[in-house]
Design a protein around this motif. Structure first.
Motif, PDB file in Angstrom:
ATOM      1  N   TYR A 174       0.810  -1.214   0.000  1.00  0.00           N
ATOM      2  CA  TYR A 174       0.000   0.000   0.000  1.00  0.00           C
ATOM      3  C   TYR A 174       0.849   1.271   0.000  1.00  0.00           C
ATOM      4  N   GLY A 175       2.027   1.192   0.626  1.00  0.00           N
ATOM      5  CA  GLY A 175       2.889   2.362   0.668  1.00  0.00           C
ATOM      6  C   GLY A 175       3.805   2.476  -0.530  1.00  0.00           C
ATOM      7  N   ALA A 176       4.769   1.544  -0.640  1.00  0.00           N
ATOM      8  CA  ALA A 176       5.801   1.668  -1.670  1.00  0.00           C
ATOM      9  C   ALA A 176       5.284   1.397  -3.071  1.00  0.00           C
ATOM     10  N   ARG A 177       4.415   0.407  -3.246  1.00  0.00           N
ATOM     11  CA  ARG A 177       4.034  -0.002  -4.595  1.00  0.00           C
ATOM     12  C   ARG A 177       2.820   0.766  -5.115  1.00  0.00           C
ATOM     13  N   LEU A 178       1.752   0.853  -4.319  1.00  0.00           N
ATOM     14  CA  LEU A 178       0.577   1.613  -4.758  1.00  0.00           C
ATOM     15  C   LEU A 178       0.726   3.108  -4.490  1.00  0.00           C
ATOM     16  N   GLY A 179       1.612   3.476  -3.588  1.00  0.00           N
ATOM     17  CA  GLY A 179       1.913   4.884  -3.376  1.00  0.00           C
ATOM     18  C   GLY A 179       0.942   5.628  -2.478  1.00  0.00           C
ATOM     19  N   LEU A 180       0.204   4.913  -1.604  1.00  0.00           N
ATOM     20  CA  LEU A 180      -0.666   5.597  -0.657  1.00  0.00           C
ATOM     21  C   LEU A 180       0.178   6.226   0.450  1.00  0.00           C
ATOM     22  N   ASP A 181      -0.357   7.244   1.081  1.00  0.00           N
ATOM     23  CA  ASP A 181       0.367   7.987   2.115  1.00  0.00           C
ATOM     24  C   ASP A 181       0.275   7.248   3.446  1.00  0.00           C
ATOM     25  N   LEU A 182       1.409   6.806   3.976  1.00  0.00           N
ATOM     26  CA  LEU A 182       1.434   6.165   5.286  1.00  0.00           C
ATOM     27  C   LEU A 182       1.355   7.247   6.357  1.00  0.00           C
ATOM     28  N   ALA A 183       0.225   7.302   7.058  1.00  0.00           N
ATOM     29  CA  ALA A 183      -0.008   8.341   8.049  1.00  0.00           C
ATOM     30  C   ALA A 183       0.319   7.888   9.464  1.00  0.00           C
ATOM     31  N   LEU A 184       0.295   6.566   9.713  1.00  0.00           N
ATOM     32  CA  LEU A 184       0.501   6.090  11.083  1.00  0.00           C
ATOM     33  C   LEU A 184       0.933   4.632  11.050  1.00  0.00           C
ATOM     34  N   ASP A 185       1.888   4.293  11.891  1.00  0.00           N
ATOM     35  CA  ASP A 185       2.295   2.907  12.128  1.00  0.00           C
ATOM     36  C   ASP A 185       2.465   2.789  13.634  1.00  0.00           C
ATOM     37  N   TRP A 191      -4.450  -3.669  23.060  1.00  0.00           N
ATOM     38  CA  TRP A 191      -5.414  -4.235  22.105  1.00  0.00           C
ATOM     39  C   TRP A 191      -4.810  -5.384  21.305  1.00  0.00           C
ATOM     40  N   LYS A 192      -3.544  -5.680  21.554  1.00  0.00           N
ATOM     41  CA  LYS A 192      -2.822  -6.755  20.856  1.00  0.00           C
ATOM     42  C   LYS A 192      -2.929  -6.587  19.347  1.00  0.00           C
ATOM     43  N   THR A 193      -2.701  -5.339  18.888  1.00  0.00           N
ATOM     44  CA  THR A 193      -2.886  -5.020  17.472  1.00  0.00           C
ATOM     45  C   THR A 193      -1.846  -4.012  17.012  1.00  0.00           C
ATOM     46  N   ARG A 194      -1.331  -4.229  15.810  1.00  0.00           N
ATOM     47  CA  ARG A 194      -0.518  -3.218  15.126  1.00  0.00           C
ATOM     48  C   ARG A 194      -1.387  -2.570  14.057  1.00  0.00           C
ATOM     49  N   PHE A 195      -1.403  -1.235  14.049  1.00  0.00           N
ATOM     50  CA  PHE A 195      -2.228  -0.475  13.122  1.00  0.00           C
ATOM     51  C   PHE A 195      -1.349   0.237  12.097  1.00  0.00           C
ATOM     52  N   LEU A 196      -1.695   0.089  10.829  1.00  0.00           N
ATOM     53  CA  LEU A 196      -1.105   0.875   9.752  1.00  0.00           C
ATOM     54  C   LEU A 196      -2.224   1.694   9.116  1.00  0.00           C
ATOM     55  N   PHE A 197      -2.063   3.007   9.083  1.00  0.00           N
ATOM     56  CA  PHE A 197      -3.063   3.879   8.478  1.00  0.00           C
ATOM     57  C   PHE A 197      -2.482   4.491   7.206  1.00  0.00           C
ATOM     58  N   PHE A 198      -3.147   4.214   6.077  1.00  0.00           N
ATOM     59  CA  PHE A 198      -2.780   4.813   4.794  1.00  0.00           C
ATOM     60  C   PHE A 198      -3.919   5.721   4.351  1.00  0.00           C
ATOM     61  N   ARG A 199      -3.586   6.842   3.721  1.00  0.00           N
ATOM     62  CA  ARG A 199      -4.622   7.780   3.298  1.00  0.00           C
ATOM     63  C   ARG A 199      -4.524   8.073   1.809  1.00  0.00           C
ATOM     64  N   THR A 200      -5.688   8.201   1.189  1.00  0.00           N
ATOM     65  CA  THR A 200      -5.770   8.585  -0.211  1.00  0.00           C
ATOM     66  C   THR A 200      -7.173   9.095  -0.509  1.00  0.00           C
ATOM     67  N   GLY A 201      -7.263  10.174  -1.247  1.00  0.00           N
ATOM     68  CA  GLY A 201      -8.545  10.664  -1.731  1.00  0.00           C
ATOM     69  C   GLY A 201      -9.581  10.925  -0.664  1.00  0.00           C
ATOM     70  N   GLY A 202      -9.159  11.368   0.526  1.00  0.00           N
ATOM     71  CA  GLY A 202     -10.106  11.735   1.564  1.00  0.00           C
ATOM     72  C   GLY A 202     -10.645  10.588   2.385  1.00  0.00           C
ATOM     73  N   LEU A 203     -10.021   9.406   2.308  1.00  0.00           N
ATOM     74  CA  LEU A 203     -10.407   8.312   3.212  1.00  0.00           C
ATOM     75  C   LEU A 203      -9.160   7.578   3.669  1.00  0.00           C
ATOM     76  N   THR A 204      -9.352   6.734   4.688  1.00  0.00           N
ATOM     77  CA  THR A 204      -8.249   6.025   5.328  1.00  0.00           C
ATOM     78  C   THR A 204      -8.376   4.526   5.129  1.00  0.00           C
ATOM     79  N   PHE A 205      -7.262   3.883   4.832  1.00  0.00           N
ATOM     80  CA  PHE A 205      -7.156   2.429   4.863  1.00  0.00           C
ATOM     81  C   PHE A 205      -6.520   2.058   6.199  1.00  0.00           C
ATOM     82  N   GLU A 206      -7.291   1.380   7.040  1.00  0.00           N
ATOM     83  CA  GLU A 206      -6.794   0.938   8.337  1.00  0.00           C
ATOM     84  C   GLU A 206      -6.420  -0.543   8.199  1.00  0.00           C
ATOM     85  N   VAL A 207      -5.125  -0.801   8.099  1.00  0.00           N
ATOM     86  CA  VAL A 207      -4.630  -2.163   7.934  1.00  0.00           C
ATOM     87  C   VAL A 207      -4.196  -2.656   9.307  1.00  0.00           C
ATOM     88  N   ILE A 208      -4.801  -3.746   9.767  1.00  0.00           N
ATOM     89  CA  ILE A 208      -4.558  -4.198  11.136  1.00  0.00           C
ATOM     90  C   ILE A 208      -3.953  -5.596  11.144  1.00  0.00           C
TER      91      ILE A 208
END
Length: 280
Positions: A174-185, A191-208
Motif C-alpha cells: 500500500y505504501g511503496a508499490r501503490l503509493g498511498l500515504d502512510l499516516a501512522l504505524d 489491544w494486541k494489534t498493530r495499526f497501519l493507516f494509509f490515506r488517499t482521496g479523503g479516506l483512510t485504509f486501516e490495515v490491522i
C-alpha cells in the motif's frame, strides 16, 4: 498516480434485496443499476468513493464465478478499484513496481434508472502481488454526481479496514508499490494489534495485524469492515433504530472529537461502524 478509491465491491447473493438493505442502511437511493454479462450491480456514489453491490444474474462465466465465490467464501467485500487520471502511466509504473498488471481494457455500463451510459478504462493487478485482495486501477470518463443526503444519512466513507497477517508486506504494497500515504504505524499492546493507516482521496485504509495469532505470514489479506461518516450521529441512530437495525449505544470514538455506534447485524456480513466528527 492514484487519486483515491474510486469504488469497492460487495458481492451478495441477490441484487434487489441487497440494494434495499443498503438503501436503508446508508439512507440514500442507489445512483446506478445495471445488469450485463452475468452480473447485476447497484452503485451508491458518496463524496469520496462509491460502494458497488454485485450479484450473479442469469447464466454464464461471470455468474458462475460469483456463485462460486459466495459458496466458497460467503458474501462480503471482495475488490478495491483505485482511481487514476492517467491509466497508461499507472500501468507503466505498476508494471515496474512488480504488480504484474493485466492489459488495459475498456468498459461501459448503462443505467437502468435513467438510461445514461458511463465508460471507463481499467486494468487488474495480479492477485499474487496484492496479497489476495482483488485490486483494479480504473479511469472513468466522468464521475457520478453525488446526490444530497438528508441529515443522519451517510455522506462518505471514513475508513475501510483490511486484516493482514503480514504488516511488512502491507507496508510494501500500500505504501511503496501503490503509493498511498502512510499516516501512522502504531502498535497498541493493550489491544494486541498493530495499526497501519494509509490515506488517499479523503479516506483512510486501516490495515490491522492481530498480534500473537498463529497465522501463516504468507496467508492472504482480507477486506474486513467499513466505517461510514454521517453529519448527525443521533439522527442516524434514530433512523436505523426505526428501520429495525440492531444498533449499539452511541459512544466516544477512538479518534479525538468523534462519536460512533456499531451496526450489529443486517449488513450482509460486513462489520459496520457509523462515525460523526465534532468538527464537521
Amino acid at each position: 498516480m492514484i487519486t483515491g478509491l474510486d469504488h469497492f465491491v460487495l458481492v451478495c447473493p441477490e441484487i434487489s434485496s441487497a440494494t434495499a438493505v443498503y438503501e436503508q442502511l446508508l439512507g440514500r437511493s442507489a445512483d446506478w443499476r445495471a445488469s450485463a454479462d452475468g452480473a447485476a450491480t447497484a452503485i451508491f456514489q458518496l463524496e469520496n468513493t462509491s460502494l458497488e453491490l454485485m450479484a450473479p444474474d442469469g447464466e454464464g462465466t461471470v455468474a458462475d464465478r460469483l456463485r462460486e465465490i459466495i459458496s466458497d467464501e460467503g458474501p462480503g467485500l471482495k475488490s478495491l478499484a483505485f482511481g487514476t487520471g492517467d491509466i497508461s502511466a499507472a500501468h507503466h509504473k505498476l508494471t515496474r513496481r512488480g504488480l504484474m498488471p493485466g492489459e488495459i481494457a475498456d468498459g461501459s455500463s448503462t443505467n437502468a434508472i435513467n438510461g445514461e451510459t458511463r465508460k471507463w478504462t481499467r486494468f487488474r493487478c495480479a492477485d499474487a502481488q496484492t496479497a489476495g485482495v482483488k485490486t483494479f486501477i480504473i479511469s472513468p470518463e466522468q464521475a457520478l454526481p453525488v446526490a444530497d443526503a438528508p441529515s443522519g444519512c451517510v455522506t462518505s466513507l471514513d475508513h475501510i479496514v483490511i486484516n493482514t497477517p503480514n504488516p511488512d508486506r502491507a507496508l510494501g504494497l500500500y505504501g511503496a508499490r501503490l503509493g498511498l500515504d502512510l499516516a501512522l504505524d502504531r502498535t497498541r499492546e493493550e489491544w494486541k494489534t498493530r495499526f497501519l493507516f494509509f490515506r488517499t482521496g479523503g479516506l483512510t485504509f486501516e490495515v490491522i495485524n492481530r498480534l500473537g495469532e498463529d497465522v501463516d505470514p504468507a496467508a492472504p489479506d482480507s477486506i474486513w469492515g467499513l466505517t461510514w461518516t454521517v453529519d448527525d450521529l443521533s439522527a442516524a441512530h434514530a433512523r436505523l433504530t426505526e428501520a429495525g437495525f440492531n444498533v449499539s449505544e452511541q459512544r466516544t470514538g477512538r479518534k479525538p472529537g468523534s462519536a460512533v455506534f456499531t451496526i450489529r447485524d443486517g449488513t450482509l456480513g460486513v462489520p459496520t461502524l457509523f462515525i460523526a466528527h465534532s468538527s464537521r
